[in-house]
Every structure is written in structure tokens, then in C-alpha cells.
Design a protein around this motif. Structure first.
Motif, PDB file in Angstrom:
ATOM      1  N   TYR A  30       0.838  -1.200   0.000  1.00 33.80           N
ATOM      2  CA  TYR A  30       0.000   0.000   0.000  1.00 33.80           C
ATOM      3  C   TYR A  30       0.873   1.250   0.000  1.00 33.80           C
ATOM      4  O   TYR A  30       1.824   1.333   0.768  1.00 33.80           O
ATOM      5  CB  TYR A  30      -0.879   0.037   1.251  1.00 33.80           C
ATOM      6  CG  TYR A  30      -1.928  -1.038   1.299  1.00 33.80           C
ATOM      7  CD1 TYR A  30      -3.209  -0.807   0.816  1.00 33.80           C
ATOM      8  CD2 TYR A  30      -1.647  -2.284   1.833  1.00 33.80           C
ATOM      9  CE1 TYR A  30      -4.186  -1.791   0.874  1.00 33.80           C
ATOM     10  CE2 TYR A  30      -2.619  -3.279   1.886  1.00 33.80           C
ATOM     11  CZ  TYR A  30      -3.874  -3.026   1.399  1.00 33.80           C
ATOM     12  OH  TYR A  30      -4.836  -3.997   1.457  1.00 33.80           O
ATOM     13  N   SER A  34      -2.691   5.417   1.294  1.00 31.06           N
ATOM     14  CA  SER A  34      -3.767   4.433   1.481  1.00 31.06           C
ATOM     15  C   SER A  34      -3.711   3.760   2.844  1.00 31.06           C
ATOM     16  O   SER A  34      -4.141   2.621   2.995  1.00 31.06           O
ATOM     17  CB  SER A  34      -3.679   3.374   0.384  1.00 31.06           C
ATOM     18  OG  SER A  34      -3.835   3.955  -0.884  1.00 31.06           O
ATOM     19  N   GLU A  37      -7.071   2.374   4.041  1.00 28.10           N
ATOM     20  CA  GLU A  37      -7.459   1.159   3.316  1.00 28.10           C
ATOM     21  C   GLU A  37      -6.663  -0.049   3.821  1.00 28.10           C
ATOM     22  O   GLU A  37      -7.224  -1.140   4.012  1.00 28.10           O
ATOM     23  CB  GLU A  37      -7.213   1.359   1.818  1.00 28.10           C
ATOM     24  CG  GLU A  37      -7.615   0.171   0.974  1.00 28.10           C
ATOM     25  CD  GLU A  37      -7.301   0.376  -0.498  1.00 28.10           C
ATOM     26  OE1 GLU A  37      -7.435  -0.599  -1.234  1.00 28.10           O
ATOM     27  OE2 GLU A  37      -6.910   1.483  -0.904  1.00 28.10           O
ATOM     28  N   ARG A  40      -8.025  -1.139   7.217  1.00 28.55           N
ATOM     29  CA  ARG A  40      -9.292  -1.870   7.072  1.00 28.55           C
ATOM     30  C   ARG A  40      -9.049  -3.284   6.565  1.00 28.55           C
ATOM     31  O   ARG A  40      -9.692  -4.239   7.012  1.00 28.55           O
ATOM     32  CB  ARG A  40     -10.243  -1.112   6.140  1.00 28.55           C
ATOM     33  CG  ARG A  40     -10.859   0.120   6.787  1.00 28.55           C
ATOM     34  CD  ARG A  40     -11.928   0.749   5.919  1.00 28.55           C
ATOM     35  NE  ARG A  40     -11.386   1.303   4.678  1.00 28.55           N
ATOM     36  CZ  ARG A  40     -10.816   2.499   4.570  1.00 28.55           C
ATOM     37  NH1 ARG A  40     -10.716   3.276   5.632  1.00 28.55           N
ATOM     38  NH2 ARG A  40     -10.355   2.932   3.412  1.00 28.55           N
ATOM     39  N   ALA A  41      -8.112  -3.447   5.655  1.00 31.19           N
ATOM     40  CA  ALA A  41      -7.796  -4.779   5.129  1.00 31.19           C
ATOM     41  C   ALA A  41      -7.249  -5.690   6.227  1.00 31.19           C
ATOM     42  O   ALA A  41      -7.594  -6.873   6.297  1.00 31.19           O
ATOM     43  CB  ALA A  41      -6.787  -4.665   3.981  1.00 31.19           C
ATOM     44  N   LYS A  51       0.528  -7.468   4.626  1.00 30.88           N
ATOM     45  CA  LYS A  51       0.267  -6.167   4.022  1.00 30.88           C
ATOM     46  C   LYS A  51       1.482  -5.289   4.317  1.00 30.88           C
ATOM     47  O   LYS A  51       1.978  -5.280   5.423  1.00 30.88           O
ATOM     48  CB  LYS A  51      -0.967  -5.496   4.625  1.00 30.88           C
ATOM     49  CG  LYS A  51      -2.269  -5.945   3.996  1.00 30.88           C
ATOM     50  CD  LYS A  51      -2.799  -7.133   4.671  1.00 30.88           C
ATOM     51  CE  LYS A  51      -4.230  -7.437   4.245  1.00 30.88           C
ATOM     52  NZ  LYS A  51      -4.509  -8.829   4.330  1.00 30.88           N
TER      53      LYS A  51
END
Length: 58
Positions: A30, A34, A37, A40-41, A51
Motif C-alpha cells: 500500500y 492508502s 485502506e 481496514r484490510a 500487508k
């Protein structure tokens, strides 16, 4: 699940990583913009890999 790392196990894992025998699975990288986002992922709990947040060097 809780586990304790043993020094010998960590050395073995480091050796394997250095030899390219194991490597992390990255689901997505990311950009810094972001962050929401990415957060949240992570909260979904449905990871297929790590991530990663891209950070500019400076």
C-alpha cells in the motif's frame, strides 16, 4: 495460540531465509496515502499474506 521462539530455531530460520528457502508472502503493498485502506484490510482478518506500507526513504 502462543508459542516461544528458541534461539536455535531462529538461527535456523534466519539461515533458511538467507539461502532463499523461505520468504514472506506479500499480499499487497500500500502507498502511504492508502493507510486507511490498509488498516481496514488488516482488520478483516482474511489475510493471504502480509500487508506492506511503502515508505519513502529520506
Amino acid at each position: 495460540m502462543m508459542s516461544r521462539s528458541r534461539r536455535a530455531d531462529l538461527r535456523t530460520l534466519a539461515r533458511y531465509a538467507g539461502q532463499g528457502k523461505v520468504r514472506p508472502v506479500t499480499e499487497r503493498i500500500y502507498p502511504r496515502e492508502s493507510l486507511g485502506e490498509a488498516h481496514r484490510a488488516v482488520e478483516t482478518g482474511h489475510a493471504r499474506g502480509k500487508k506492506v506500507m511503502a515508505v519513502a526513504s529520506g
